[in-house]
Scaffold this motif. Structure first.
Motif, PDB file in Angstrom:
ATOM      1  N   MET A   3       2.399  10.467   7.915  1.00 42.17           N
ATOM      2  CA  MET A   3       2.210   9.896   6.574  1.00 42.17           C
ATOM      3  C   MET A   3       1.566   8.516   6.578  1.00 42.17           C
ATOM      4  SD  MET A   3       5.636   8.339   4.999  1.00 42.17           S
ATOM      5  CE  MET A   3       4.693   6.986   4.343  1.00 42.17           C
ATOM      6  N   TYR A   4       1.746   7.748   7.662  1.00 39.32           N
ATOM      7  CA  TYR A   4       1.165   6.401   7.662  1.00 39.32           C
ATOM      8  C   TYR A   4      -0.346   6.446   7.838  1.00 39.32           C
ATOM      9  CZ  TYR A   4       6.081   5.408   8.167  1.00 39.32           C
ATOM     10  OH  TYR A   4       7.430   5.377   7.971  1.00 39.32           O
ATOM     11  N   HIS A   5      -0.868   7.629   8.168  1.00 37.23           N
ATOM     12  CA  HIS A   5      -2.318   7.776   8.232  1.00 37.23           C
ATOM     13  C   HIS A   5      -2.830   8.724   7.154  1.00 37.23           C
ATOM     14  CE1 HIS A   5      -0.974   6.678  12.363  1.00 37.23           C
ATOM     15  NE2 HIS A   5      -1.884   5.750  12.147  1.00 37.23           N
ATOM     16  N   SER A   6      -1.951   9.089   6.222  1.00 35.06           N
ATOM     17  CA  SER A   6      -2.379  10.020   5.176  1.00 35.06           C
ATOM     18  C   SER A   6      -3.282   9.301   4.177  1.00 35.06           C
ATOM     19  CB  SER A   6      -1.166  10.591   4.457  1.00 35.06           C
ATOM     20  OG  SER A   6      -0.513   9.554   3.754  1.00 35.06           O
ATOM     21  N   TRP A   7      -4.058  10.079   3.445  1.00 36.64           N
ATOM     22  CA  TRP A   7      -5.021   9.478   2.517  1.00 36.64           C
ATOM     23  C   TRP A   7      -4.318   8.619   1.460  1.00 36.64           C
ATOM     24  CZ3 TRP A   7      -4.525  10.556  -2.620  1.00 36.64           C
ATOM     25  CH2 TRP A   7      -3.751  11.669  -2.944  1.00 36.64           C
ATOM     26  N   TRP A   8      -3.157   9.080   0.959  1.00 36.67           N
ATOM     27  CA  TRP A   8      -2.524   8.337  -0.139  1.00 36.67           C
ATOM     28  C   TRP A   8      -1.881   7.050   0.344  1.00 36.67           C
ATOM     29  CZ3 TRP A   8       2.679   7.677   0.491  1.00 36.67           C
ATOM     30  CH2 TRP A   8       3.336   8.594   1.299  1.00 36.67           C
ATOM     31  N   PHE A   9      -1.362   7.036   1.590  1.00 34.88           N
ATOM     32  CA  PHE A   9      -0.777   5.799   2.101  1.00 34.88           C
ATOM     33  C   PHE A   9      -1.880   4.771   2.354  1.00 34.88           C
ATOM     34  CE2 PHE A   9       1.485   3.044   5.114  1.00 34.88           C
ATOM     35  CZ  PHE A   9       2.663   2.884   4.421  1.00 34.88           C
ATOM     36  N   ARG A  10      -3.001   5.275   2.891  1.00 32.97           N
ATOM     37  CA  ARG A  10      -4.143   4.391   3.108  1.00 32.97           C
ATOM     38  C   ARG A  10      -4.669   3.853   1.791  1.00 32.97           C
ATOM     39  NH1 ARG A  10      -7.305   7.475   7.996  1.00 32.97           N
ATOM     40  NH2 ARG A  10      -6.172   6.433   9.661  1.00 32.97           N
ATOM     41  N   ALA A  11      -4.661   4.727   0.782  1.00 33.56           N
ATOM     42  CA  ALA A  11      -5.144   4.296  -0.540  1.00 33.56           C
ATOM     43  C   ALA A  11      -4.247   3.186  -1.092  1.00 33.56           C
ATOM     44  CB  ALA A  11      -5.173   5.481  -1.492  1.00 33.56           C
ATOM     45  N   LEU A  12      -2.934   3.318  -0.890  1.00 30.64           N
ATOM     46  CA  LEU A  12      -2.007   2.276  -1.346  1.00 30.64           C
ATOM     47  C   LEU A  12      -2.323   0.941  -0.673  1.00 30.64           C
ATOM     48  CD1 LEU A  12       1.509   4.016  -1.454  1.00 30.64           C
ATOM     49  CD2 LEU A  12       0.251   3.053  -3.375  1.00 30.64           C
ATOM     50  N   ILE A  13      -2.563   1.010   0.652  1.00 32.31           N
ATOM     51  CA  ILE A  13      -2.864  -0.225   1.381  1.00 32.31           C
ATOM     52  C   ILE A  13      -4.190  -0.814   0.898  1.00 32.31           C
ATOM     53  CG2 ILE A  13      -3.460  -1.142   3.665  1.00 32.31           C
ATOM     54  CD1 ILE A  13      -1.351   0.720   4.819  1.00 32.31           C
ATOM     55  N   LEU A  14      -5.166   0.072   0.672  1.00 31.41           N
ATOM     56  CA  LEU A  14      -6.459  -0.393   0.177  1.00 31.41           C
ATOM     57  C   LEU A  14      -6.298  -1.078  -1.183  1.00 31.41           C
ATOM     58  CD1 LEU A  14      -9.507  -0.332   0.891  1.00 31.41           C
ATOM     59  CD2 LEU A  14      -9.697   1.593  -0.679  1.00 31.41           C
ATOM     60  N   LEU A  15      -5.501  -0.451  -2.065  1.00 24.82           N
ATOM     61  CA  LEU A  15      -5.239  -1.050  -3.378  1.00 24.82           C
ATOM     62  C   LEU A  15      -4.623  -2.434  -3.219  1.00 24.82           C
ATOM     63  CD1 LEU A  15      -3.820   1.797  -5.653  1.00 24.82           C
ATOM     64  CD2 LEU A  15      -5.877   0.438  -6.006  1.00 24.82           C
ATOM     65  N   LEU A  16      -3.675  -2.538  -2.294  1.00 29.46           N
ATOM     66  CA  LEU A  16      -3.015  -3.829  -2.080  1.00 29.46           C
ATOM     67  C   LEU A  16      -4.023  -4.876  -1.617  1.00 29.46           C
ATOM     68  CD1 LEU A  16      -0.162  -5.190  -2.074  1.00 29.46           C
ATOM     69  CD2 LEU A  16      -0.158  -4.826   0.387  1.00 29.46           C
ATOM     70  N   VAL A  17      -4.927  -4.467  -0.730  1.00 31.14           N
ATOM     71  CA  VAL A  17      -5.929  -5.402  -0.230  1.00 31.14           C
ATOM     72  C   VAL A  17      -6.835  -5.878  -1.369  1.00 31.14           C
ATOM     73  CG1 VAL A  17      -7.959  -5.633   1.238  1.00 31.14           C
ATOM     74  CG2 VAL A  17      -5.926  -4.545   2.120  1.00 31.14           C
ATOM     75  N   VAL A  18      -7.306  -4.914  -2.185  1.00 27.97           N
ATOM     76  CA  VAL A  18      -8.153  -5.289  -3.314  1.00 27.97           C
ATOM     77  C   VAL A  18      -7.379  -6.230  -4.240  1.00 27.97           C
ATOM     78  CG1 VAL A  18      -9.387  -4.424  -5.334  1.00 27.97           C
ATOM     79  CG2 VAL A  18      -9.477  -3.159  -3.188  1.00 27.97           C
ATOM     80  N   ASN A  19      -6.134  -5.879  -4.485  1.00 29.00           N
ATOM     81  CA  ASN A  19      -5.265  -6.699  -5.325  1.00 29.00           C
ATOM     82  C   ASN A  19      -5.132  -8.123  -4.773  1.00 29.00           C
ATOM     83  OD1 ASN A  19      -1.772  -6.931  -5.934  1.00 29.00           O
ATOM     84  ND2 ASN A  19      -3.372  -7.174  -7.478  1.00 29.00           N
ATOM     85  N   ILE A  20      -4.897  -8.221  -3.469  1.00 22.62           N
ATOM     86  CA  ILE A  20      -4.754  -9.538  -2.832  1.00 22.62           C
ATOM     87  C   ILE A  20      -6.030 -10.347  -2.984  1.00 22.62           C
ATOM     88  CG2 ILE A  20      -4.659 -10.666  -0.567  1.00 22.62           C
ATOM     89  CD1 ILE A  20      -2.645  -8.609   0.318  1.00 22.62           C
ATOM     90  N   ILE A  21      -7.172  -9.681  -2.707  1.00 23.92           N
ATOM     91  CA  ILE A  21      -8.445 -10.412  -2.745  1.00 23.92           C
ATOM     92  C   ILE A  21      -8.752 -10.871  -4.173  1.00 23.92           C
ATOM     93  CG2 ILE A  21     -10.930 -10.215  -2.368  1.00 23.92           C
ATOM     94  CD1 ILE A  21     -10.291  -8.283  -0.070  1.00 23.92           C
ATOM     95  N   VAL A  22      -8.615  -9.956  -5.130  1.00 24.01           N
ATOM     96  CA  VAL A  22      -8.943 -10.306  -6.518  1.00 24.01           C
ATOM     97  C   VAL A  22      -8.020 -11.415  -7.021  1.00 24.01           C
ATOM     98  CG1 VAL A  22      -8.998  -9.445  -8.881  1.00 24.01           C
ATOM     99  CG2 VAL A  22      -9.952  -8.068  -7.042  1.00 24.01           C
ATOM    100  N   CYS A  23      -6.727 -11.265  -6.763  1.00 20.11           N
ATOM    101  CA  CYS A  23      -5.763 -12.293  -7.183  1.00 20.11           C
ATOM    102  C   CYS A  23      -6.142 -13.646  -6.602  1.00 20.11           C
ATOM    103  CB  CYS A  23      -4.360 -11.953  -6.689  1.00 20.11           C
ATOM    104  SG  CYS A  23      -3.448 -10.921  -7.817  1.00 20.11           S
ATOM    105  N   SER A  24      -6.472 -13.648  -5.308  1.00 22.74           N
ATOM    106  CA  SER A  24      -6.759 -14.915  -4.641  1.00 22.74           C
ATOM    107  C   SER A  24      -7.982 -15.566  -5.247  1.00 22.74           C
ATOM    108  CB  SER A  24      -6.963 -14.691  -3.142  1.00 22.74           C
ATOM    109  OG  SER A  24      -5.801 -14.134  -2.581  1.00 22.74           O
ATOM    110  N   ILE A  25      -9.051 -14.774  -5.428  1.00 22.15           N
ATOM    111  CA  ILE A  25     -10.274 -15.344  -6.001  1.00 22.15           C
ATOM    112  C   ILE A  25      -9.985 -15.871  -7.408  1.00 22.15           C
ATOM    113  CG2 ILE A  25     -12.595 -14.797  -6.828  1.00 22.15           C
ATOM    114  CD1 ILE A  25     -12.792 -12.785  -4.513  1.00 22.15           C
ATOM    115  N   ASP A  26      -9.274 -15.047  -8.185  1.00 29.34           N
ATOM    116  CA  ASP A  26      -8.962 -15.395  -9.561  1.00 29.34           C
ATOM    117  C   ASP A  26      -8.241 -16.741  -9.643  1.00 29.34           C
ATOM    118  OD1 ASP A  26      -9.327 -14.038 -12.120  1.00 29.34           O
ATOM    119  OD2 ASP A  26      -7.157 -14.374 -12.316  1.00 29.34           O
ATOM    120  N   ARG A  27      -7.226 -16.900  -8.810  1.00 27.49           N
ATOM    121  CA  ARG A  27      -6.418 -18.104  -8.888  1.00 27.49           C
ATOM    122  C   ARG A  27      -7.073 -19.302  -8.210  1.00 27.49           C
ATOM    123  NH1 ARG A  27      -1.750 -15.277 -10.907  1.00 27.49           N
ATOM    124  NH2 ARG A  27      -2.920 -13.377 -10.561  1.00 27.49           N
ATOM    125  N   LEU A  28      -7.833 -19.020  -7.153  1.00 26.02           N
ATOM    126  CA  LEU A  28      -8.503 -20.114  -6.457  1.00 26.02           C
ATOM    127  C   LEU A  28      -9.508 -20.781  -7.397  1.00 26.02           C
ATOM    128  CD1 LEU A  28      -8.456 -21.498  -3.761  1.00 26.02           C
ATOM    129  CD2 LEU A  28     -10.272 -20.001  -2.971  1.00 26.02           C
TER     130      LEU A  28
END
Lengths: 460, 338
Positions: free
Chosen positions: A72-97
């Motif tokens: 499951m840690y290599h399944s498409w949906w788990f990877r998608a969750l991590i990808l979403l988190l990364v996008v979320n982190i990047i967007v949040c950081s840029i937004d607030r910076l």
């Protein structure tokens, strides 16, 4: 029309941007990751399909398999969750910076005295002496504690503004960056790296290894040889040390050599060899005991695989055929065993199994002669984990950044201070007020301590 | 005098300290609380001596290693860090009632290490995988993190006792809370005490009933008694801030602990992350506390909701520590012997 459409597009992008800049999304993603990660610790990962079929049954197996729960840690949906988190982190950081950029990188920090006067936790006291005198007294104390300070004179006194730790506001971005770097490192590893294994007996060598999890063969580009392998045990039977003496050969020439133990691998051209496991090989020589049922005599004989041994009292010959790691007896696995062939003087050969765990196993056969293993020198093979991960240094960079970032984010703060002195006659009124972006309680204490110190300064 | 004997005595010293803290809180006897602090300090010193002596003893036996290699040793160290962190918090906060909620955890850790069958207090030689300089760094940082979370759990529980009652009645919450409690208690009695699920239910049910009887008794208490008991707690805002500060400390050390473990795994097994159940559970714990920090800093969560998150976080800590032993994986060093 056109402009409306483009503004619609812009607002759509805005909407997407805003939804990714949301901390609600972060919280949702973190909790979802936490909850779903549990599943993979309950279902053993990457086992053989047969094992899953047996424990879950046909239907559940299909459902789980469809959801990728067996890896499951290599399944498409788990990877998608991590990808979403990364996008979320990047967007949040840029937004607030963007919003805090001006505060962080201002050349000349702005101070607003009204803001300090309004602070709830300020200290006020009266002190003898005029403004000029007090300024001389206070400045060294404040400059020792704050990196930046500025004095502004006014009609009947002055104000000292001081601050430090402005850049600590960047700490949280360092943490966020470290998470992204970690995942990039992981990605590099999974694309350009590999993980495999090779088993070598003493003296054996290999040009290839087998990859995990699909046992693909991978050529190394050089030869690895196991010169010696030693297993040591404590008296309790627990393993003490596994030591493999390895040589790396190129065109038949030894180019590297190292004794590896667990926690101390061999690195060669970006490929690492780890001491991972071990197992038993067929011993080359052993001592067999033959007990004659007729006379009760015990005869000890040295034997080797494939060489027939003549048993005294004219009881025939015995030949060791092979060593097996999983012998079967009436459908039960009885572990490591030797299999031999006993040929009576006039009769058919009989297969004899000699399990290592049960020395008197052959008694059960109720033959004229009982065969038992008296002693042998065990031979082991070494199990080497072989891996290459060019992303590991990227990951380690992420690790270091993360620790530094967390420390800065939570244990350092941007602290601002204002000391205002208003002179009336021979006396002055002093206000000490300060604020910080984090740990406000700690800052309050520090401001109170500083005020106390200023109040009780000895005159110069 | 050997280390095992000293550590058995320390169990009682911690028990006494916890008892005195609770006694001082319930009967409002500040003098007893002061004695409790001294008892706790003596306990901490004895605990330190026990750990050092155990270290020395292992060298005398010729199998010298830092005493952080099995479940017994980790529990002893866990108790040590809890006592240390609590005493620091006590000094900083200037309030001794917190001791009634944290010292008993140190006592329980020690008592569990001494009494539970299957936890051997013998000094055992190190297996090859544990022979590494990373052992000390990894275990110390992880357990500082765990102990900090234990302390913030105690503070969170105090916060809920003080402020939890004012919640408006929500039906689904009234059903969900006892159910969650039962599931958690069941899980932990299975992991910590019982060998099978039936036994775990037999242990968990009365524990939950007892808890709710306690809650009911507190609710029915006359107002003056209630005020006396809760009035000596630090103010809600201070409890909230204190719990948060300790959580931050725990988060830093949990992060360092996970990272040192990853670096160690890479040098032992050739991979820094393998989704082994213990690794995964430590990450789950990290996610939960990361949620807490984001909720508090960015969404302005305070008080009750943060306190509940600390409870869930600590449950994850306990599961990382003990529960994982029920699951398959590589991290079997700190486990019960079979």
């Amino acid at each position: 029309m056109n402009t409306k459409q483009s503004s619609d597009n812009a607002s759509a992008i805005d909407q997407i941007w805003k939804s990714f800049a949301s901390v609600k999304l972060t919280i949702g993603l973190l909790l979802t990751l936490a909850a779903t990660s549990i599943v993979g610790t309950l279902i053993p990962q990457n086992e053989a399909p047969g094992a899953y079929l047996q424990s879950f049954g046909e239907t559940l197996y299909r459902v789980f398999s469809l959801l990728g729960l067996f890896d499951m840690y290599h399944s498409w949906w788990f990877r998608a969750l991590i990808l979403l988190l990364v996008v979320n982190i990047i967007v949040c950081s840029i937004d607030r910076l963007q919003a805090t950029w001006k505060i962080i990188f201002a050349r000349n920090p702005r101070f607003n005295i009204a803001r300090y006067r309004q602070l709830k936790n300020k200290t006020e006291f009266n002190q003898d002496g005029a403004a000029a005198h007090l300024k001389e007294l206070y400045l060294p104390v404040i400059s020792r504690r704050f990196r930046f300070h500025r004095t502004e004179d006014n009609d009947n006194g002055f104000a000292i503004y001081a601050e430090k730790g402005r850049l600590t506001r960047l700490g949280v971005y360092v943490v966020h960056l470290s998470v992204v770097i970690l995942l990039i490192g992981g990605l590099i590893g999974s694309i350009f790296g590999f993980e495999g294994y090779v088993n070598l007996g003493p003296g054996d060598s290999a040009h290839t290894i087998q990859l995990r999890p699909d046992n693909q063969i991978l050529p190394l580009g050089f030869e690895v040889r196991c010169d010696d392998f030693i297993v040591e045990f404590y008296d309790s039977g627990a393993p003490k040390e596994f030591r493999s003496s390895l040589s790396i050969l190129k065109q038949g020439k030894v180019v590297a050599q190292k004794d590896i133990i667990v926690n101390d691998p061999l690195h060669f051209e970006g490929i690492s060899f780890f001491q991972a496991s071990y197992g038993q090989l067929s011993p080359t020589e052993m001592i067999l005991n033959f007990t004659s049922q007729a006379t009760g005599m015990i005869y000890s004989q040295t034997a080797a695989i494939g060489q027939p041994v003549v048993i005294p009292e004219d009881l025939g010959t015995f030949t060791l055929k092979k060593f097996t790691r999983q012998a079967n007896f009436k459908g039960h696995n009885i572990g490591e065993a030797f299999v031999g062939e006993l040929t009576p003087p006039n009769g058919q050969p009989i297969e004899v199994t000699l399990p290592l765990k049960f020395p008197s196993f052959d008694k059960m056969r109720k033959g004229q002669i009982i065969v038992a293993i008296a002693d042998f020198v065990p031979r082991y093979y070494t199990g080497l984990q072989v891996s290459r991960d060019p992303g590991v240094w990227v990951v380690y960079t992420g690790f270091i950044l993360m620790i530094i970032g967390i420390y800065i984010t939570f244990f350092m703060s941007h602290q601002q201070l204002c000391v205002e002195v208003t002179t009336e006659g021979p006396k002055s009124q002093v206000m000490v007020a300060g604020t910080s972006n984090k740990n406000k309680m700690g800052m309050q204490k520090r401001v109170a301590q500083l005020a106390h110190r200023l109040e009780n300064l000895p005159p110069p | 005098m050997n280390s095992s004997l000293i550590l058995s005595i320390i169990t009682f010293v911690y028990g006494l300290a916890g008892f005195l803290y609770i006694f001082a809180w319930i009967f409002k006897k500040p003098a007893a609380a002061k004695i409790a602090s001294w008892v706790a300090i003596v306990g901490l010193m004895g605990n330190t001596a026990g750990i050092i002596l155990r270290w020395v003893e292992s060298y005398r036996m010729g199998i010298g290693h830092a005493p952080f290699s099995n479940l017994y040793e980790s529990l002893v160290f866990f108790a040590w860090t809890i006592a240390l962190i609590y005493l620091v918090v006590e000094r900083k906060a200037g309030n001794r009632t917190i001791g009634a909620f944290t010292m008993p955890i140190a006592f329980l850790a020690m008592a569990y290490a001494s009494l539970k069958t299957g936890i051997s207090s013998d000094i055992q030689p190190l297996i090859p995988a544990l022979k590494s300089n990373w052992l000390i760094a990894h275990v110390i940082t992880c357990f500082i993190g765990y102990a900090a979370f234990a302390t913030s759990f105690g503070i969170g529980a105090m916060y809920l006792m003080r402020q939890g009652r004012e919640a408006e009645a929500v039906t689904w919450l009234d059903i969900a809370k006892p159910l969650t409690l039962f599931i958690f208690v069941l899980l932990f009695s299975r992991v910590l005490l019982a060998g099978n699920w039936a036994m775990a239910i037999i242990i968990a049910l009365p524990l939950c009933v007892l808890f709710y009887i306690g809650v009911l008794l507190v609710r029915r208490m006359p107002a003056d008694v209630k005020n006396r008991l809760l009035g000596v707690f630090p103010e809600a805002a201070i409890l909230d801030e204190l719990g948060y500060q300790v959580t931050l400390f725990g988060f830093l050390f949990l992060s360092i602990g996970i990272i040192s473990g990853a670096v160690w795994a890479n040098s032992a097994w050739g991979r820094y992350w393998g989704w082994d159940p213990k690794e995964t559970w430590s990450l789950i714990t990290w996610f939960i506390y990361a949620t807490l920090l984001h909720a508090r800093l960015m969404r302005g969560w305070r008080g009750r909701r943060i306190a509940y998150l600390s409870l869930v976080g600590f449950a994850a800590v306990l599961f990382t520590y003990f529960g994982v032993n029920l699951l398959p994986g590589l991290h079997s060093y700190g486990a019960f012997s079979q």
